[in-house]
Design an enzyme around this catalytic site. Structure first.
Site: not given
Length: 595
Positions: A96, A262
């Site tokens: 991320d 994610h």
């Protein structure tokens, strides 16, 4: 067990965890997390590396200054930590926002980075370039522009930090239980933490975007080996991740992590560790695998295959399909075929298609169909271009076994349309058509189109003719994924069209979408008997549960059979062949023997 330490780096107090002994491996977390996110994989990595996991500027127990959140400055923080530990070279693993820091570190100091791993991101420049309603990026990453706003995110989220973070942990996960959410809530309830996290996003535009654009225009690309990993249900599920990274790095491999959202390192730690070990042990781009030996006693249960297509030629059945081990991210190997006399035991695999040198697509080789036409055999197959747009190309061979060679000049489907699963249909006048899907990723409500082909099948003629949308079928349900749940419009899938004319002359089409029980196959009917329709939909699917991309084959005894793949998850999909009952104007599944 990891040791907690603090370093003073040019006035910044940076907290970090350290464990193990060996070459330096630095793990960089994302938002809304801290260095704690690596706790499920750090002990295993520490068996061969000195593993360091810092809290980035503004996060966790690290200082939260009011500036310095551009990725160049944050990368300089990490580099200063590396130098303070007595190292000059490093392997970087980022997730991320941390992957954006790692990417910038590798661009600014390429000679110091041994290897780079980026998890669930594409470059920041690509994010802004694809921030439109066509790709789905804007729908899935609305928080980027919200977090850019001055003061407002802090005011709103600050009243309920837990509730705000919970929203993302719910939407972005498949396996939320793997995350230590309480740890992150505590971290972001600290004074200044929310503001610092939002400042990280605020630096994305214009600072990070301008830095990335300058590198791109200067022709700077990553030279070290790069591994890209992303979740099958994560924020990047609508993007051709590997093809994108190949535009920014010269030595790339990558794969999707199945059944994962994610937060890769916490949702699927064992799978992530396996990919990291392979990457650290070998070359960044694995060599093309050797051809598998041909066997004469293969069963369907042994063949990993999606989008199966069955062709009957004389006394032999030929089975084609998407046969690459990783059809989602590549590299694209090609298509194999198997042959059988009885549909029970098969001989193969035979390499039906292998891409020639400088082939226009490097990955996502999907859904080959083979049709006899004009004395030759034509394969219609879907490929993805480096810019992410898919299309169907026509290939040709003189025998069902191949080898098939490119026939059309690239895809025959419209350029800049997201098209897939093109199939050949020859009308009663003998004129060829291609019928194909336009993907939900581009139009929300997946569409079916038909277009005339030239007599030699090398190109299309005329304009596309709209046939129907996925939502026209009563049995179809919206796609339910983390990347679609926040969309303003529901997403409906169209896959795998296959047209078939019954003995009565009635024209029907099998096609796939998602119903109440997952991936399924429905039937559409042409009211006119022409490919242009109009088309009507049956109320219920022909195949209702966890299987799809079907086609109909007339067997040697004159009966019909349905071929599809089931289940609909990789690498477990297998070809299923089921007898059909032919009626005047439809087909139904035959009752199992003895029923």
């Amino acid at each position: 067990m990891a040791e907690s330490r603090t370093a003073i780096l040019d006035g910044l107090r940076m907290h970090y965890l350290i464990e193990g002994d060996g070459p330096l491996l630095v793990l960089l977390h994302g938002w809304p997390q801290t260095s704690h996110c690596w706790h499920r994989i750090m002990p295993e990595l520490a068996k061969r590396f000195t593993v360091v996991a810092p809290d980035l500027r503004g996060y966790g127990l690290t200082d939260k200054p009011t500036s310095g959140y551009d990725k160049r400055t944050m990368a300089a923080d990490v580099r200063a930590l590396v130098r303070s530990l007595g190292h000059t070279r490093v392997t970087l693993v980022g997730h991320d926002r941390g992957a954006r820091v790692a990417h910038r570190y590798a661009l600014d100091h390429p000679d110091e980075v041994e290897r780079l791993v980026v998890m669930d991101i594409v470059p920041t420049r690509e994010m802004w370039a694809r921030f439109d309603m066509k790709t789905g990026v804007a729908r899935g990453t609305w928080h980027w522009t919200f977090h850019l706003q001055p003061d407002l995110p802090e005011r709103l989220a600050g009243h309920d930090v837990r509730g705000y973070l919970d929203y993302f942990f719910d939407k972005w996960t498949v396996h939320r239980a793997g995350l230590d959410v309480e740890e992150y809530v505590r971290a972001f309830e600290r004074p200044g933490a929310l503001r610092a996290g939002f400042d990280d996003y605020r630096a994305s535009f214009p600072d990070d975007a301008e830095h990335d654009e300058a590198d791109w225009r200067a022709g700077r690309r990553l030279e070290m080996p790069v591994l890209a990993l992303w979740g099958s249900a994560g924020l990047l599920s609508t993007l051709p991740v590997l093809d994108i990274w190949r535009m920014y790095a010269r030595d790339v491999r990558g794969t999707v992590i199945p059944e994962c959202g994610h937060f890769l390192a916490e949702e699927r730690p064992d799978v992530v560790l396996a990919h990291l070990r392979d990457f650290f042990d070998g070359a960044a781009e694995p060599p093309r695998p050797e051809e598998r030996p041909v066997r004469a006693d293969v069963t369907l249960g042994e063949i990993q295959i999606r989008d199966p297509f069955l062709l009957s030629v004389g006394s032999t059945y030929w089975l084609y399909g998407s046969t690459d081990p990783d059809i989602w991210s590549g590299p694209g190997v090609g298509f194999d075929t198997y042959r059988s006399e009885d549909l029970r035991t098969w001989e193969g695999p035979f390499p039906a298609f292998r891409p020639p040198a400088k082939f226009w697509s490097k990955g996502q080789f999907w859904a080959p169909e083979v049709h006899p036409y004009g004395g030759r055999y034509y394969m219609f197959a879907t490929f993805t271009a480096p810019d992410g747009y898919r299309g169907t190309q026509v290939l040709v061979a003189d025998t069902p076994e191949g080898p098939f060679q490119p026939w059309s000049d690239g895809a025959v489907t419209p350029r800049k349309w997201q098209c897939l699963d093109g199939t050949l249909f020859v009308d009663e006048a003998g004129d060829p058509w291609i019928v194909y899907c336009q993907e939900w990723q581009q139009v929300h409500d997946g569409a079916m189109w038909a277009q005339r082909l030239s007599a030699d099948l090398r190109e299309t003629a005329g304009t596309p003719v709209f046939l129907f949308n996925a939502s026209d079928a009563p049995w179809v349900r919206p796609l339910d994924r983390p990347s679609t749940r926040d969309a303003k419009l529901p997403s409906y899938v169209t896959d795998g069209p296959f047209l078939f004319r019954l003995s009565s002359g009635h024209l029907l089409m099998l096609w796939s979408s998602y119903g109440d029980k997952g991936y399924a196959i429905g039937i559409a009917h042409s009211e006119s008997g022409l490919v242009t329709g109009p088309w009507t939909q049956e109320e219920r699917p022909l195949w209702a549960e966890d299987g799809g991309h079907g086609m109909i084959v007339r067997l040697r005894d004159g009966s019909l059979a349905l071929t599809l793949h089931q289940p609909n998850d990789s690498p477990n999909e297998r070809a299923v062949i089921r007898p059909l009952v032919e009626h005047e104007s439809t087909v139904t599944l035959a009752e199992p023997s003895g029923a």
